[in-house]
Design an enzyme around this catalytic site. Structure first.
Site, mmCIF file in Angstrom:
data_model
loop_
_atom_site.group_PDB
_atom_site.id
_atom_site.type_symbol
_atom_site.label_atom_id
_atom_site.label_comp_id
_atom_site.label_asym_id
_atom_site.label_seq_id
_atom_site.Cartn_x
_atom_site.Cartn_y
_atom_site.Cartn_z
ATOM 1 N N LEU A 1 0.728 -1.248 -0.018
ATOM 2 C CA LEU A 1 0.002 0.037 0.085
ATOM 3 C C LEU A 1 0.883 1.102 0.019
ATOM 4 C CD1 LEU A 1 -2.864 -0.868 2.526
ATOM 5 C CD2 LEU A 1 -2.875 -1.118 0.093
ATOM 6 N N ASP A 2 0.218 2.452 -0.548
ATOM 7 C CA ASP A 2 1.045 3.552 -0.433
ATOM 8 C C ASP A 2 1.265 3.975 0.980
ATOM 9 O OD1 ASP A 2 1.024 3.760 -3.236
ATOM 10 O OD2 ASP A 2 -0.868 4.926 -3.192
ATOM 11 N N PHE A 3 2.433 4.505 1.163
ATOM 12 C CA PHE A 3 2.807 5.198 2.427
ATOM 13 C C PHE A 3 1.455 5.697 3.121
ATOM 14 C CE2 PHE A 3 4.366 9.197 4.776
ATOM 15 C CZ PHE A 3 5.236 8.230 5.789
#
Length: 293
Positions: free
Chosen positions: A131-133
């Site tokens: 997942l994105d940051f």
């Protein structure tokens, strides 16, 4: 590593070789080691690849360091990692990633979710997807290199289902829609992605309206493909940028309002349906504030 797996009751009869190749996706190199070292057993008896297996048989496989070389990973915070785990068994683990935490580090010294989960499991774990940051929610890890290629294949074949919630700007008019728009790199900023008319990667997002607010809409998104920033790019392209998404010009919020709420898959060995729900206090807190304001 030694694993004993009871085959599902409804498994059709097949050869050991077919099981390893077609069902378990064991790489050729590891199949060779199983064969030459006689490290495969059916119901406790040494088996060869021509033997037939059927439902309820117990298959034991043994892998040593030559088969799968050990990979080291720095451990993070064991207590934190344990608090984030949603599901765990001998082969896989699902964790609830907080927003503003990396799924995995970019170098050996960087501590991220993967390191915290590894500390909680007291072993190296392997990233299946990320997942994105800024995004929170359910993330799947493999607990051994035996199951990793199987989970990778399931992800590519869309057999691992991920459902997101996003709070986006404006009122989405359609109750349901499918955004089928290819995505490419922004030629002005390589960190951003944009919808392109040609030359991009196919990207499909299924959107369902959950709740319309005065100036926002809470939507559910399911990915048919898994492109970088896919949900963020698709919603932004329709002028419904996700709140808190500074990269795609979303309205200001204390976090990116994108959360991986559900993750579902059929266990590759037991065929059990695994479905987890991840919660996020920060996401719910902002939602509550917007609803009551």
């Amino acid at each position: 590593m030694k694993f004993t797996i009871k085959l599902p009751t409804d498994l059709k009869e097949m050869s050991v070789e077919a099981l390893l190749i077609n069902e378990w996706l064991v790489p050729k190199k590891q199949r060779h080691f199983l064969r030459t070292k006689r490290h495969l057993f059916i119901n406790g008896d040494i088996a060869n690849f021509s033997h037939q297996v059927e439902g309820d048989d117990q298959i034991t496989v043994i892998f040593d360091s030559e088969d799968f070389p050990a990979k080291s990973l720095s451990f993070g915070d064991q207590i934190l990692g344990r608090s984030l785990i949603l599901y765990e068994d001998e082969h896989l683990v699902i964790a609830n990633k907080p927003d503003n935490m990396k799924t995995h580090g970019n170098d050996a010294n960087e501590i991220a979710l993967q390191n915290h989960v590894a500390a909680a499991c007291n072993q190296t774990v392997y990233v299946v997807h990320r997942l994105d940051f800024e995004t929170s929610g359910a993330v799947l890890f493999a607990k051994n290199p035996f199951v990793l290629p199987i989970l990778d294949h399931m992800l590519r074949e869309r057999q691992i289902h991920r459902t997101y919630q996003a709070l986006c700007a404006g009122q989405v008019k359609q109750d349901k829609m499918i955004i089928d728009q290819p995505i490419g790199t922004d030629r002005h900023d390589k960190k951003r992605r944009v919808v392109v008319s040609r030359g991009g990667q196919r990207a499909v997002t299924h959107v369902l309206v959950l709740k319309r607010l005065a100036t926002e809409t809470l939507v559910q998104c399911q990915l048919e493909t898994g492109r970088t920033h896919q949900i963020r790019v698709h919603l932004s392209s329709l002028d419904h940028a996700i709140l808190g998404d500074a990269v795609y010009r979303g309205r200001k919020a204390s976090r990116l309002m994108l959360h991986a709420k559900h993750l579902e898959l059929r266990h590759p060995f037991t065929q059990e349906i695994i479905r987890v729900t991840a919660t996020s206090e920060s996401f719910e807190r902002i939602m509550k504030k917007i609803v009551t304001d």
